[in-house]
Design an enzyme around this catalytic site. Sequence first.
Site, mmCIF file in Angstrom:
data_model
loop_
_atom_site.group_PDB
_atom_site.id
_atom_site.type_symbol
_atom_site.label_atom_id
_atom_site.label_comp_id
_atom_site.label_asym_id
_atom_site.label_seq_id
_atom_site.Cartn_x
_atom_site.Cartn_y
_atom_site.Cartn_z
ATOM 1 C CE1 TYR A 6 -3.605 -2.507 0.536
ATOM 2 C CE2 TYR A 6 -4.655 -0.451 1.176
ATOM 3 C CZ TYR A 6 -4.747 -1.771 0.788
ATOM 4 O OH TYR A 6 -5.984 -2.343 0.652
ATOM 5 C CE LYS B 100 1.808 -17.842 -2.689
ATOM 6 N NZ LYS B 100 0.916 -19.013 -2.820
ATOM 7 C CG ASP C 229 -2.157 -20.185 -1.437
ATOM 8 O OD1 ASP C 229 -1.691 -20.171 -0.277
ATOM 9 O OD2 ASP C 229 -1.642 -20.826 -2.372
ATOM 10 C CG ASP D 169 -8.198 -4.517 1.412
ATOM 11 O OD1 ASP D 169 -9.158 -4.025 2.039
ATOM 12 O OD2 ASP D 169 -8.096 -4.470 0.167
ATOM 13 C CG ASP E 84 -13.796 -6.779 1.794
ATOM 14 O OD1 ASP E 84 -13.508 -6.044 2.756
ATOM 15 O OD2 ASP E 84 -14.281 -6.366 0.730
HETATM 16 C C1 IPM Z 1 -10.596 -0.941 3.728
HETATM 17 C C2 IPM Z 1 -10.749 -0.306 2.385
HETATM 18 C C3 IPM Z 1 -9.552 0.583 2.111
HETATM 19 C C4 IPM Z 1 -8.332 -0.299 2.099
HETATM 20 C C5 IPM Z 1 -9.644 1.417 0.832
HETATM 21 C C6 IPM Z 1 -10.905 2.237 0.776
HETATM 22 C C7 IPM Z 1 -8.429 2.290 0.648
HETATM 23 O O1 IPM Z 1 -10.923 -1.269 1.393
HETATM 24 O O2 IPM Z 1 -10.555 -0.202 4.725
HETATM 25 O O3 IPM Z 1 -10.544 -2.171 3.807
HETATM 26 O O4 IPM Z 1 -7.967 -0.885 1.057
HETATM 27 O O5 IPM Z 1 -7.696 -0.406 3.150
HETATM 28 MN MN MN Z 2 -11.049 -3.314 2.174
#
Ligand code: IPM
Ligand code: MN
Length: 356
Positions: free
Chosen positions: A140, A190, A222, A246, A250
């Site tokens: 990042y 990884k 993975d 990240d 999710d």
């Molecule tokens: C998160 C979001 C952010 C990230 C984006 C919006 C920059 O996806 O907080 O998970 O990638 O960290």
């Molecule tokens: Mn995110």
Amino acid sequence: MKKIAIFPGDGIGPEIVDAARMVLDAVDQAAGLNLQCTDGLVGGAALDAADDPLPEASLQLAMAADAVILGAVGGPRWDGLPPAKRPEQGLLRLRKNLDLFANLRPAQIFPQLLSASPLRPELVRDVDILVVRELTGDIYFGQPRAAELVDGKRRAYNTMVYDEDEIRRIAHVAFKAAQGRRKQLCSVDKANVLETTRLWREVVTELAAEYPDVQLTHMYVDNAAMQLIRAPAQFDVLLTGNMFGDILSDEASQLTGSIGMLPSASLGEGRGMYEPIHGSAPDIAGQDKANPLATILSVAMMLRHSLGNEAWAQRVEKAVQKVLDEGLRTADIAAAGEAVVGTRAMGHAVVKALQL
Ligand code: IPM
Ligand code: MN
């Protein structure tokens, strides 16, 4: 007196933050917290107003605060802008400037929402995961990075980089979190391919000696992605770098039924920032449809981690349980045919459930 900086941001951000604000105001009054809340601009909203996703005034506001609440940033209106002017840069610069290196993302099952998970109830019933994501390093922020034209051909690159101090400080957070939970830490890497994550594994392994009560395991990313679907209840604390965290957070959110339920805390040495893990959902913005519970649960995390008020953190979390018990559902967590309430009504219901 504590100072809270509030950045509603874009899309559904202002709506979910307003609902969370109702809860925070109610707690503030009942508990006599004497909070001083000030709003600021970040993301697309700040680009529109000041041509900068994080204007100096917003950064100063955040730096002067004890805690920051953020809604969400981004949207199609700003997608075409150059990299430095994307709304996401506002959020990333906030994290970096405030040195918020530790991102805690709990993914807990709400028994009331078991049927909302795309996985079978018996797989997710016992899920209680804490993702500890490094937040200020990795690909990042790594340099060099560029998109360029070389001999008429476009190419672009980023740099995945960690030094041992960065790994050590986030690993300490994860080990300590595990000590307060089921004492199992799974570090994600990884290491079969990437030097960065080989160092990651080395450093995390070295620290294990300081935490003999924690059982440390390592898993390739993975495989971790697969195991989160195959047998998610095996995980207690997951330690990840910025990028893997990240993605995996999710994924973990879906175990719980909706990304609209997951709060987060971003912590450093001093102040913390609290935001839902979901995005700005431009498709439903301004329609009073968004689920504010992730933001309300982020307020609970703020009470716990920045205001040192565990009792009220739990009261807010119990109030959320209560509205779910009562059957209140925003669209994202409603089963087919179930009645649906809006963002505002959900916020009011949580305030009422606090029984002040
Ligand atoms: C998160 C979001 C952010 C990230 C984006 C919006 C920059 O996806 O907080 O998970 O990638 O960290
Ligand atoms: Mn995110």
